[in-house]
Design a protein around this motif. Structure first.
Motif, short mmCIF file in Angstrom:
data_model
loop_
_atom_site.label_atom_id
_atom_site.label_comp_id
_atom_site.label_asym_id
_atom_site.label_seq_id
_atom_site.Cartn_x
_atom_site.Cartn_y
_atom_site.Cartn_z
N ARG A 147 10.28 51.15 2.24
CA ARG A 147 9.71 52.54 2.61
C ARG A 147 8.87 52.56 3.62
O ARG A 147 8.82 53.79 4.30
N HIS A 148 7.88 51.63 3.71
CA HIS A 148 6.86 51.62 4.71
C HIS A 148 7.38 51.53 6.14
O HIS A 148 7.14 52.28 7.04
N THR B 237 10.56 52.25 7.02
CA THR B 237 11.31 53.72 7.44
C THR B 237 10.64 54.96 7.78
O THR B 237 10.99 55.40 8.64
N ARG B 238 9.35 54.94 7.07
CA ARG B 238 8.56 56.04 7.28
C ARG B 238 7.71 55.83 8.69
O ARG B 238 7.83 56.79 9.58
N GLU B 239 7.25 54.73 9.03
CA GLU B 239 6.75 54.41 10.44
C GLU B 239 7.89 54.55 11.51
O GLU B 239 7.51 55.12 12.40
N GLU C 272 14.56 59.01 4.66
CA GLU C 272 13.92 58.29 3.38
C GLU C 272 15.06 57.59 2.71
O GLU C 272 14.64 56.36 2.31
#
Length: 110
Positions: free
Chosen positions: A42-43, A45-47, A52
């Motif tokens: 998750r981290h 992909t967000r960066e 999502e």
């Protein structure tokens, strides 16, 4: 695998069964390591600005998935060949059991 598409009681990360322990909220991951990998995913992909629901796989994970898919295809071809050659029920049962086992293993993304 999202919560909406995963089988009930399976890990959000690896798809293995999640043991039911005590009361309270239902666990989403089978192990702490799966929970950690999901957080890292998750981290990352967000960066990276990815959607999502994006799934990022390493080259080794893609190769492993392709290998497992190949094994399923080979097992299915074995079943088809056995049927065409008139194999008995016991042999077909063994081949089908192997096919199901390989298919379950291939369901895992990681």
């Amino acid at each position: 695998m999202t919560e909406r598409t995963r089988p009930p009681g399976s890990c959000l990360w690896c798809g293995r069964p999640v043991p039911e322990i005590g009361t309270g909220r239902r666990r989403r991951y089978c192990r702490q390591s799966c929970r950690q990998r999901a957080y890292e995913q998750r981290h990352t992909t967000r960066e990276a600005g990815l959607p999502e629901d994006a799934v990022v796989l390493t080259a080794a994970e893609v190769e492993s998935l392709a290998d497992r898919s190949y094994l399923v295809r080979c097992a299915a071809e074995d079943v088809a060949t056995a049927v065409a050659e008139g194999a008995d029920a016991a042999e077909l049962g063994e081949l089908c059991a192997e096919l199901v086992t390989l298919a379950r293993d291939a369901e895992r993304i990681r």
